[in-house]
Design a protein around this motif. Structure first.
Motif, PDB file in Angstrom:
ATOM      1  N   SER A  11       0.376  -1.298   0.090  1.00 23.84           N
ATOM      2  CA  SER A  11       0.022  -0.165   0.317  1.00 23.84           C
ATOM      3  C   SER A  11       0.573   1.000  -0.268  1.00 23.84           C
ATOM      4  N   VAL A  49      -5.051  -7.276  -2.536  1.00 25.62           N
ATOM      5  CA  VAL A  49      -6.691  -7.211  -1.891  1.00 25.62           C
ATOM      6  C   VAL A  49      -7.042  -8.844  -2.725  1.00 25.62           C
ATOM      7  N   THR A 125      -4.769  -4.600  10.191  1.00 27.67           N
ATOM      8  CA  THR A 125      -6.307  -5.448   9.193  1.00 27.67           C
ATOM      9  C   THR A 125      -6.879  -6.109   9.893  1.00 27.67           C
ATOM     10  N   SER A 157      -9.959  -2.446  10.613  1.00 30.58           N
ATOM     11  CA  SER A 157     -10.192  -3.072   9.013  1.00 30.58           C
ATOM     12  C   SER A 157     -10.378  -2.537   8.419  1.00 30.58           C
ATOM     13  N   ARG A 158     -11.924  -1.904   8.356  1.00 31.69           N
ATOM     14  CA  ARG A 158     -12.719  -0.732   7.877  1.00 31.69           C
ATOM     15  C   ARG A 158     -11.790   1.201   7.579  1.00 31.69           C
ATOM     16  N   MET A 161      -8.868   0.134   5.310  1.00 35.19           N
ATOM     17  CA  MET A 161      -9.057   0.075   4.181  1.00 35.19           C
ATOM     18  C   MET A 161      -9.371   1.334   3.103  1.00 35.19           C
ATOM     19  N   ASP A 162     -10.200   1.680   4.193  1.00 32.96           N
ATOM     20  CA  ASP A 162     -11.667   2.389   3.458  1.00 32.96           C
ATOM     21  C   ASP A 162     -11.075   3.759   3.621  1.00 32.96           C
ATOM     22  N   VAL A 165      -5.219   3.938   3.935  1.00 29.39           N
ATOM     23  CA  VAL A 165      -4.669   3.736   2.861  1.00 29.39           C
ATOM     24  C   VAL A 165      -5.183   4.800   1.386  1.00 29.39           C
ATOM     25  N   CYS A 196      -0.078  -2.236  11.455  1.00 27.46           N
ATOM     26  CA  CYS A 196      -0.573  -2.090   9.626  1.00 27.46           C
ATOM     27  C   CYS A 196       0.228  -0.204   9.484  1.00 27.46           C
TER      28      CYS A 196
END
Length: 234
Positions: A11, A49, A125, A157-158, A161-162, A165, A196
């Motif tokens: 990432s 992913v 994550t 984790s949301r 990733m949302d 990143v 992370c």
């Protein structure tokens, strides 16, 4: 002369922070404006992913090895990966790697032992916290660990990733991590792994309920040390 560092990226934000740390902090070891030679390669995050979502660790390893081989051809002497999650594929990577690696969880666990911590909270994550990447390395140093709850894993984790990143940093995201880390403190943790490489962009010792182990910067510093000391023969 220093050893050439190869960065197997995943990432963008985590890789950028690792690269920047190597370049900026190199001066303390090497003199003004100096840092080791660094090369970086990454495949599309979407490719990682897709493989992570279907639990294809061998497929993740194929991407990592593709980067590793390209970095070896570019002249790298050893490799690092500033992405905790994909370290779960290292058992597939190491037997076929053209170069040696520094393992991010080994670096973090060793630092935790050096600092005298006894029980570490693990954040990251869902792929990472569901795995044995950190428990194995933490236990090898004689330390205890704690994972987030199922709900906490989904929430953090949301956010990673949302938001992180995607270079989105919100007060709500910070508050969620603070709440998770606060519960870990109540459960006896005396430090928390920022597992992370984007988490250090919003969490640090100044706003965390627990002392933090910044996996991104710790890996970068370990790579710097290896680059300088290995080249000098120390």
């Amino acid at each position: 002369m220093t050893q050439h560092i190869g960065i197997v990226a995943c990432s963008a934000e985590g890789a950028a922070l690792c690269y920047k740390t190597i370049c900026v902090e190199g001066a303390a070891l090497m003199g003004p404006h100096a840092h080791p030679e660094v090369s970086l390669h990454t495949h599309s995050l979407a490719d990682y992913v897709e493989r992570l979502d279907r639990g294809d660790r061998a497929g993740v390893a194929e991407l990592m090895l593709s980067s590793a081989n390209k970095l070896a051809r570019a002249g790298a002497d050893f490799l690092i990966c500033p992405d905790n999650t994909i370290h779960q594929a290292m058992s597939f990577v190491l037997p076929h790697s053209p170069l040696p690696w520094l393992h991010i969880a080994e670096v973090v666990a060793a630092e935790a032992r050096t600092r005298g911590y006894r029980k570490l909270g693990i954040t990251g994550t869902r792929w990472l916290v569901d795995s044995e990447v950190y428990p194995e390395k933490i236990e090898a140093e004689g330390l205890a660990w704690l994972r987030p709850t199922e709900t906490e894993r989904d929430e953090t984790s949301r956010i990673i990733m949302d938001e992180l990143v995607q270079s989105r940093f919100t007060p709500q995201g910070i508050a969620t991590f603070q709440r998770v880390m606060g519960r870990m403190k109540e459960q006896g943790c005396d430090a928390v792994v920022l597992g992370c490489t984007e988490i250090p962009l919003i969490m640090n010792d100044g706003n965390s309920p627990l002392p933090t182990l910044d996996s991104t910067r710790l890996l970068a510093r370990a790579a710097l040390k290896r680059s300088v000391t290995a080249a000098s023969g120390r």
